[in-house]
Scaffold this motif. Structure first.
Motif, PDB file in Angstrom:
ATOM      1  N   GLU A 207      47.848   5.542 -35.306  1.00 50.68           N
ATOM      2  CA  GLU A 207      47.233   5.049 -34.186  1.00 50.68           C
ATOM      3  C   GLU A 207      47.391   5.977 -32.874  1.00 50.68           C
ATOM      4  N   ALA A 208      48.302   6.697 -32.867  1.00 45.47           N
ATOM      5  CA  ALA A 208      48.314   7.968 -31.752  1.00 45.47           C
ATOM      6  C   ALA A 208      47.284   8.734 -31.828  1.00 45.47           C
ATOM      7  N   HIS A 209      46.981   9.087 -33.092  1.00 48.64           N
ATOM      8  CA  HIS A 209      45.742   9.926 -33.482  1.00 48.64           C
ATOM      9  C   HIS A 209      44.570   9.319 -32.750  1.00 48.64           C
ATOM     10  N   LYS A 210      44.210   7.976 -33.187  1.00 45.93           N
ATOM     11  CA  LYS A 210      42.765   7.591 -32.681  1.00 45.93           C
ATOM     12  C   LYS A 210      42.742   7.136 -31.524  1.00 45.93           C
ATOM     13  N   ASN A 211      44.029   6.980 -30.817  1.00 44.54           N
ATOM     14  CA  ASN A 211      44.203   6.761 -29.295  1.00 44.54           C
ATOM     15  C   ASN A 211      44.044   7.688 -28.342  1.00 44.54           C
ATOM     16  N   GLY A 212      44.173   9.180 -29.103  1.00 45.79           N
ATOM     17  CA  GLY A 212      44.447  10.203 -28.196  1.00 45.79           C
ATOM     18  C   GLY A 212      45.596  10.485 -27.528  1.00 45.79           C
ATOM     19  N   ASP A 213      46.752   9.764 -28.076  1.00 41.45           N
ATOM     20  CA  ASP A 213      48.343   9.969 -27.769  1.00 41.45           C
ATOM     21  C   ASP A 213      48.759  11.332 -28.168  1.00 41.45           C
ATOM     22  N   TYR A 214      48.495  12.266 -27.423  1.00 40.58           N
ATOM     23  CA  TYR A 214      48.986  13.752 -28.007  1.00 40.58           C
ATOM     24  C   TYR A 214      50.491  13.955 -27.809  1.00 40.58           C
ATOM     25  N   GLN A 215      51.044  13.275 -27.097  1.00 42.40           N
ATOM     26  CA  GLN A 215      52.564  13.291 -26.900  1.00 42.40           C
ATOM     27  C   GLN A 215      53.331  12.872 -27.969  1.00 42.40           C
ATOM     28  N   THR A 216      52.908  11.469 -28.657  1.00 44.30           N
ATOM     29  CA  THR A 216      53.488  10.944 -29.581  1.00 44.30           C
ATOM     30  C   THR A 216      53.353  11.765 -31.197  1.00 44.30           C
ATOM     31  N   LYS A 217      51.695  12.190 -31.265  1.00 48.96           N
ATOM     32  CA  LYS A 217      51.665  13.117 -32.219  1.00 48.96           C
ATOM     33  C   LYS A 217      52.487  14.313 -32.173  1.00 48.96           C
ATOM     34  N   GLN A 218      52.407  14.966 -31.167  1.00 49.96           N
ATOM     35  CA  GLN A 218      53.573  16.387 -30.865  1.00 49.96           C
ATOM     36  C   GLN A 218      54.698  15.975 -31.192  1.00 49.96           C
ATOM     37  N   ALA A 219      55.391  14.788 -30.893  1.00 48.74           N
ATOM     38  CA  ALA A 219      56.888  14.421 -31.227  1.00 48.74           C
ATOM     39  C   ALA A 219      57.166  14.324 -32.509  1.00 48.74           C
ATOM     40  N   MET A 220      56.010  13.740 -33.296  1.00 49.94           N
ATOM     41  CA  MET A 220      56.116  13.460 -34.797  1.00 49.94           C
ATOM     42  C   MET A 220      56.080  14.814 -35.571  1.00 49.94           C
ATOM     43  N   HIS A 221      55.040  15.567 -35.121  1.00 50.65           N
ATOM     44  CA  HIS A 221      54.951  16.853 -35.726  1.00 50.65           C
ATOM     45  C   HIS A 221      56.219  17.790 -35.625  1.00 50.65           C
ATOM     46  N   GLN A 222      56.947  17.556 -34.456  1.00 49.42           N
ATOM     47  CA  GLN A 222      58.136  18.368 -34.362  1.00 49.42           C
ATOM     48  C   GLN A 222      59.218  17.769 -35.192  1.00 49.42           C
ATOM     49  N   GLU A 223      59.398  16.367 -35.311  1.00 55.02           N
ATOM     50  CA  GLU A 223      60.307  15.816 -36.061  1.00 55.02           C
ATOM     51  C   GLU A 223      60.165  16.147 -37.665  1.00 55.02           C
ATOM     52  N   TYR A 224      59.200  16.242 -38.124  1.00 56.55           N
ATOM     53  CA  TYR A 224      58.699  16.476 -39.445  1.00 56.55           C
ATOM     54  C   TYR A 224      58.271  17.899 -39.791  1.00 56.55           C
ATOM     55  N   TRP A 225      58.392  18.810 -38.755  1.00 56.70           N
ATOM     56  CA  TRP A 225      57.917  20.189 -39.050  1.00 56.70           C
ATOM     57  C   TRP A 225      58.616  20.839 -40.327  1.00 56.70           C
ATOM     58  N   PRO A 226      59.931  20.552 -40.617  1.00 57.67           N
ATOM     59  CA  PRO A 226      60.160  21.188 -41.714  1.00 57.67           C
ATOM     60  C   PRO A 226      59.602  20.790 -42.982  1.00 57.67           C
ATOM     61  N   GLN A 227      59.249  19.577 -43.116  1.00 54.65           N
ATOM     62  CA  GLN A 227      58.593  18.888 -44.292  1.00 54.65           C
ATOM     63  C   GLN A 227      57.099  19.387 -44.291  1.00 54.65           C
ATOM     64  N   THR A 228      56.415  19.515 -43.439  1.00 52.06           N
ATOM     65  CA  THR A 228      54.833  19.888 -43.238  1.00 52.06           C
ATOM     66  C   THR A 228      54.994  21.242 -43.494  1.00 52.06           C
ATOM     67  N   SER A 229      55.847  22.098 -43.071  1.00 54.82           N
ATOM     68  CA  SER A 229      55.670  23.306 -43.233  1.00 54.82           C
ATOM     69  C   SER A 229      56.036  23.847 -44.680  1.00 54.82           C
ATOM     70  N   ALA A 230      56.832  23.183 -45.169  1.00 54.56           N
ATOM     71  CA  ALA A 230      57.255  23.464 -46.647  1.00 54.56           C
ATOM     72  C   ALA A 230      56.195  22.981 -47.612  1.00 54.56           C
TER      73      ALA A 230
END
Length: 444
Positions: A381-404
């Protein structure tokens, strides 16, 4: 952590592995059918009447020579060049055909060419067209039903164009197109021409694309074509040779066309020329930018970020592509995944910098969130609605998993390339002449 369009997060391990992957998958000569300003009525080139004869006038002509399709047969480009001029092809001062190796013949200019200037005109009568072939042969109902049954009706125009080439081939030097046919390459490296070993040495994405080309060719059943000889129908080498390149016209017709002489334009991401058709069906080439003397004249054959398709369809390695698909293959792609950014032309590794596109990170995170439906919905929903801040926060939270996850993918892909290299090692290139190019593709 901030996310940019080509964000690498400056992670040394990922940067190093990404660069390594890109060095092994180096670039591929592409094709972008550029949109450009139409030529005006006062073009420097004026259409002239072509001396090409009709099919009927050659039906009973005596055949003295046939095109030799042996892969080692020479190309008669000189005679083709003379024939093109006699048929009314007009060219800018400085336009010429050349070659670096005697095999790949391409167009270049020996003079400076300003942007938006005419380079080449090919008269309508010279152009081979799927629509004309359909009119000439009439509806091949049984053949069309066969293509529909095999779920490749989208290849119908390609099918008719190939039949047209085979009909002209059978006429030998009685065909008005004989000089052009005799100038074409005999050796091809596209997916349709590959062997079983070739497919075994390809990574999954390009392997599937190459096999699709081969499957399309094999499904082009010529038994339903009454006017082709049995010898032609059974000659698989001839069919592979006739499975040549064509481009959709830019007039909205969907017609596939081959314009002799225009097919000498090589491919490039940074194009020098683009093609268009006028109201009479003549084909024009016009410069897209200022072109200095000594430059090749290149057009675009397709998306410059999808070199795997270009290799499978046309059989060349693009040395000019700025980026390439990251090779993350997802078997079942949902509509949501597509909206998140899953596409071969969006999930990119960039050659020069090693940067990773935003869509790669978004798709990886979307996959990781699959075990948490609420979080996945929140991200979508954040992606669909252009909610960059929410996407940014979730990327930061899950950064270790996505980078791995990305690092694991790169490691797996590099191991896969090493395995493919092992399959090709020691094979005689005289027996498998396409393997060297395949290895170059894998190492690029």
């Amino acid at each position: 952590v901030s996310i940019n369009k080509t964000q690498s997060y400056c992670d040394p391990a990922i940067q190093q592995r990404t660069n390594s992957t890109l060095h092994r998958k180096r670039k591929m000569k592409l094709l972008y059918l550029a949109i450009f300003v139409a030529l005006t009525k006062t073009s420097a080139f004026l259409p002239v009447q072509s001396p090409l004869s009709s099919r009927q006038s050659h039906r009973y002509a005596t055949v003295n020579a046939m095109v030799d399709i042996d892969e080692k047969a020479p190309r008669d480009v000189a005679t083709f060049d003379q024939w093109a001029a006699a048929c009314g092809v007009q060219r800018a001062e400085g336009f010429q055909l050349t070659s670096d190796d005697g095999q790949d013949i391409y167009a270049m200019t020996t003079q400076n060419l300003p942007a938006n200037s005419p380079v080449l005109l090919v008269p309508n009568q010279m152009i081979l067209s799927s629509s004309r072939a359909m009119q000439e042969f009439g509806q091949l109902r049984e053949a069309e039903e066969q293509l529909a049954t095999l779920n490749i009706s989208d290849q119908l125009r390609h099918y008719y164009l190939m039949i047209k080439i085979l009909v002209e081939y059978e006429k030998g030097d009685a065909s008005p197109w004989y000089p052009w046919l005799n100038s074409l390459p005999r050796f091809y490296t596209n997916g349709a021409s590959m062997t079983s070993l070739c497919y075994e040495c390809l990574p999954p994405l390009v392997r599937s694309l190459a096999l699709k080309e081969r499957t399309n060719l094999m499904c082009f059943d010529l038994k339903k074509v009454p006017f082709l000889s049995e010898e032609t129908k059974k000659n698989r080498d001839l069919l592979k040779w006739a499975y040549t390149r064509s481009f959709e016209a830019d007039d909205g017709s969907g017609d596939l066309r081959i314009a002799p002489m225009c097919d000498m334009f090589n491919h490039g991401t940074e194009t020098e020329i683009a093609l268009m058709y006028d109201g009479e069906g003549n084909c024009y080439a016009q410069t897209t930018r200022d072109v200095p003397a000594g430059s090749p004249l290149r057009m675009s054959y397709g998306d410059p970020t999808n070199p795997s398709y270009l290799f499978a369809r046309y059989g060349f390695v693009d040395e000019t592509a700025p980026a390439t698909f990251c090779k993350i293959i997802i078997p079942h792609v949902t509509k949501e995944l597509e909206e998140i950014g899953y596409a071969h032309n969006r999930m990119l590794f960039y050659h020069e910098t090693g940067d990773v596109s935003e869509e790669v990170w978004d798709v990886l995170l979307y996959q990781i969130l699959g075990e948490n439906a609420a979080k996945r919905r929140q991200f979508y929903e954040a992606h669909k609605n252009g909610d960059y801040q929410t996407k940014q926060a979730m990327h930061q939270e899950y950064w270790p998993q996505t980078s791995a996850k990305l690092l694991d993918h790169i490691n797996d892909f590099l191991a896969q390339l090493q395995n493919l290299e092992g399959k090709a090692r020691g094979k005689d290139p005289n027996e498998h002449p396409r393997l060297p190019l395949i290895m170059r593709h894998n190492e690029g």
